[in-house]
Write a protein that holds these residues in place. Structure first.
Motif, short mmCIF file in Angstrom:
data_model
loop_
_atom_site.label_atom_id
_atom_site.label_comp_id
_atom_site.label_asym_id
_atom_site.label_seq_id
_atom_site.Cartn_x
_atom_site.Cartn_y
_atom_site.Cartn_z
N ALA A 194 0.83 -1.21 0.00
CA ALA A 194 0.00 0.00 0.00
C ALA A 194 0.86 1.26 0.00
O ALA A 194 0.57 2.23 -0.70
CB ALA A 194 -0.93 0.00 1.21
N LEU A 195 1.94 1.23 0.78
CA LEU A 195 2.83 2.39 0.83
C LEU A 195 3.51 2.61 -0.52
O LEU A 195 3.67 3.76 -0.97
CB LEU A 195 3.88 2.20 1.93
CG LEU A 195 4.87 3.34 2.14
CD1 LEU A 195 4.14 4.64 2.46
CD2 LEU A 195 5.86 2.99 3.26
N ILE A 255 3.09 6.05 -2.74
CA ILE A 255 4.19 6.85 -3.29
C ILE A 255 4.04 7.00 -4.80
O ILE A 255 4.25 8.09 -5.36
CB ILE A 255 5.55 6.21 -2.94
CG1 ILE A 255 5.75 6.21 -1.41
CG2 ILE A 255 6.69 6.93 -3.62
CD1 ILE A 255 6.92 5.36 -0.95
N ALA A 256 3.64 5.91 -5.47
CA ALA A 256 3.47 5.95 -6.92
C ALA A 256 2.39 6.97 -7.31
O ALA A 256 2.59 7.78 -8.24
CB ALA A 256 3.09 4.56 -7.45
N TYR A 257 1.27 6.95 -6.61
CA TYR A 257 0.18 7.87 -6.97
C TYR A 257 0.47 9.29 -6.52
O TYR A 257 0.01 10.25 -7.16
CB TYR A 257 -1.15 7.36 -6.39
CG TYR A 257 -1.87 6.48 -7.37
CD1 TYR A 257 -2.93 6.96 -8.13
CD2 TYR A 257 -1.48 5.17 -7.56
CE1 TYR A 257 -3.59 6.15 -9.05
CE2 TYR A 257 -2.12 4.34 -8.48
CZ TYR A 257 -3.17 4.84 -9.21
OH TYR A 257 -3.81 4.04 -10.12
N LEU A 258 1.21 9.45 -5.44
CA LEU A 258 1.63 10.79 -5.05
C LEU A 258 2.52 11.38 -6.15
O LEU A 258 2.37 12.55 -6.53
CB LEU A 258 2.40 10.73 -3.73
CG LEU A 258 2.97 12.03 -3.17
CD1 LEU A 258 1.85 13.03 -2.90
CD2 LEU A 258 3.75 11.76 -1.89
N ASP A 259 3.42 10.56 -6.68
CA ASP A 259 4.32 11.03 -7.74
C ASP A 259 3.57 11.35 -9.02
O ASP A 259 3.80 12.38 -9.66
CB ASP A 259 5.39 9.97 -8.02
CG ASP A 259 6.42 9.87 -6.90
OD1 ASP A 259 6.23 10.54 -5.88
OD2 ASP A 259 7.38 9.11 -7.05
N VAL A 292 4.08 -1.59 -10.67
CA VAL A 292 3.57 -1.49 -9.31
C VAL A 292 2.27 -2.27 -9.11
O VAL A 292 2.15 -3.07 -8.16
CB VAL A 292 3.41 0.00 -8.89
CG1 VAL A 292 2.43 0.75 -9.75
CG2 VAL A 292 3.00 0.09 -7.42
N GLN A 293 1.28 -2.11 -9.98
CA GLN A 293 0.03 -2.84 -9.78
C GLN A 293 0.17 -4.33 -10.06
O GLN A 293 -0.31 -5.15 -9.27
CB GLN A 293 -1.09 -2.23 -10.64
CG GLN A 293 -1.69 -0.94 -10.09
CD GLN A 293 -2.55 -1.17 -8.85
OE1 GLN A 293 -2.13 -1.82 -7.89
NE2 GLN A 293 -3.75 -0.64 -8.85
N ASP A 321 -4.71 -1.44 -2.50
CA ASP A 321 -5.30 -0.46 -3.42
C ASP A 321 -5.66 0.85 -2.71
O ASP A 321 -5.83 1.88 -3.37
CB ASP A 321 -6.54 -1.05 -4.09
CG ASP A 321 -6.90 -0.33 -5.37
OD1 ASP A 321 -5.97 0.00 -6.14
OD2 ASP A 321 -8.09 -0.08 -5.61
N MET A 322 -5.76 0.82 -1.37
CA MET A 322 -5.94 2.07 -0.63
C MET A 322 -4.84 3.06 -0.95
O MET A 322 -5.03 4.27 -0.87
CB MET A 322 -5.92 1.81 0.88
CG MET A 322 -7.16 1.21 1.46
SD MET A 322 -7.13 1.33 3.27
CE MET A 322 -5.56 0.56 3.68
N GLY A 323 -3.67 2.51 -1.31
CA GLY A 323 -2.53 3.38 -1.57
C GLY A 323 -2.79 4.40 -2.64
O GLY A 323 -2.31 5.55 -2.53
N GLN A 324 -3.54 4.02 -3.69
CA GLN A 324 -3.78 5.01 -4.74
C GLN A 324 -4.67 6.14 -4.26
O GLN A 324 -4.46 7.30 -4.61
CB GLN A 324 -4.37 4.34 -5.99
CG GLN A 324 -5.76 3.80 -5.86
CD GLN A 324 -6.30 3.37 -7.23
OE1 GLN A 324 -6.53 4.21 -8.10
NE2 GLN A 324 -6.48 2.09 -7.40
#
Length: 422
Positions: free
Chosen positions: A5-6, A10-14, A104-105, A129-132
């Motif tokens: 999730a982390l 990070i991927a979606y933050l970027d 990543v996915q 998936d919460m990570g996104q």
């Protein structure tokens, strides 16, 4: 799952940083809406193309090796975006980011298929998936604050450094269940308790011609194309829609802009819990996965009402409901590659094909919206109504085309040892 999730956070933050920073960049570089659409989509060009080889690499070498390489690569290219001198250089840096984020996915899907029995996979998928949603939610206040107080360039530089710390933790904790020193035989039996139908092959390299000739590969791919045609709006044009079309101030956007993503965190987990609870109660795997998917996508089509709403408060309610429903379908969708694969050696590759479909939608959507805005005088009616129809088409594909394997119970003669070695 916490580290998965982390990694996705990070991927979606970027990747979401550009959409938040774009109003500031557009002012510096004098970018038209059509060119903004191209810039927003550029990440997805290489991200989509790299999906299928990423899935193959994950099936061949495993998440422990491929995942940290990917995070290191994309972190570097995110930081380099701070050096952009115009649209061309920004596009080059986004292309590099897309290559790095491609695994990543598929990696997270592969990890779930290795570490969880079938009846727990939707919840496990919802956890990573919460990570996104977290990444999207964090990008709005973080990037906006940095851009306002220090300039948009510092936003890319600072968030690009975060992934390097993740790599250290991942290499320290992650192993496959077979080689993890803290996994007992009892836990291995639990993980494989409903995986009797998944027999590994001697050759760990899946054959692409088998995947390409399987109609389920195309069902998963096309279903995600149409889902992403709608979801990409929140990743790309959503900040510009609120700031430029609906008249939100930067302060207002910073306070309420993250609401759809924040509620999406809870709805992602809820979708996974509902799907696995249905499966655990004896409902067929097909219904257990498809009901959350179809209901979520149908409700998500409410995005089509948003351009006709005058009240900004009501608009945020509709956008939040649409985004949350879109997320509600996510966990069950992410569990599908393991549900339709004929071998565990195919899971990563199938996930790569599925996510390739996702990125086709993400690639087409921002360009299409940018062109429509250019030629329609800035109207969002067409793009948002089209997004609603895309949700409904995706629901139909998952409901009518995807075929999920029934549960095959283990033979009654199997011993615990056989059980653990299957």
């Amino acid at each position: 799952m916490a580290f998965s999730a982390l990694g996705l956070t990070i991927a979606y933050l970027d990747r979401a940083a550009l959409s938040v920073a774009l109003p500031f960049m557009a002012e510096d570089f004098h970018i038209s809406p059509a060119v903004q659409g191209v810039l927003l989509s550029s990440f997805f060009w290489t991200y989509a193309l790299a999906q299928i080889p990423s899935g193959w690499l994950l099936d061949k070498f495993g998440p422990r090796v491929i995942y940290p390489i990917a995070v290191g690569w994309w972190s570097i290219w995110t930081a380099l975006t701070a050096l952009s001198t115009g649209v061309t250089s920004a596009i080059v840096f986004r292309l590099g980011l897309g290559i790095g984020e491609a695994p990543v996915q598929p990696a997270n899907v592969k990890i779930v298929s290795q570490w969880f029995p079938r009846r727990e996979r939707a919840v496990a998928s919802s956890l990573f998936d919460m990570g996104q949603q977290i990444g999207q939610a964090l990008s709005i206040p973080i990037v906006t604050s940095i851009a306002v107080f220090a300039g948009w360039r510092w936003a890319f530089l600072l968030i690009g450094l975060v992934g390097l710390l993740w790599i250290v933790g991942w290499l320290a904790i992650y192993r496959s269940p077979d080689s993890h020193p803290r996994v007992s035989e009892e836990e291995l039996r639990h993980i494989r308790s409903d995986q009797a139908e998944m027999i590994p092959t001697e050759d760990s390299s899946p054959r692409w011609r088998d995947l390409l000739s399987n109609h389920q590969t195309w069902a998963l791919t096309s279903g995600y194309v149409f889902r992403s045609l709608a979801g990409a709006f929140f990743l790309t044009w959503y900040p510009s829609f609120l700031l430029n079309d609906r008249g939100f101030t930067e302060a207002e956007f910073g306070m309420v802009g993250a609401l759809p993503a924040l509620l999406g965190i809870a709805s992602t987990v809820l979708g996974g819990v509902v799907s696995d609870r249905m499966l655990g109660s004896g409902i067929s795997p097909s219904l257990s996965r498809k009901i959350p998917i179809i209901s979520g996508l149908v409700i998500s089509a409410s995005i089509g009402f948003s351009p006709f709403i005058d009240s900004n408060a009501l608009l945020m309610v509709v956008l939040t409901v649409s985004s949350a429903a879109h997320s509600f379908a996510g966990a069950a969708i992410l569990s599908l590659p393991a549900e339709v694969a004929t071998s565990p050696d195919q899971v990563g590759s199938l996930a790569g094909f599925q996510n390739f479909g996702s990125q086709l939608g993400n690639l087409i959507s921002p360009i299409g919206i940018g062109l429509f805005l250019t030629f329609s005088g800035g109207s969002y009616v067409g793009p948002l109504v089209f997004a609603a129809f895309s949700c409904l088409i995706s629901a139909a594909i998952y409901g009518l085309w995807v075929r999920i394997k029934p549960v095959e119970p283990l033979p009654s003669t199997a011993s615990p040892t056989d059980h653990g070695a299957s």
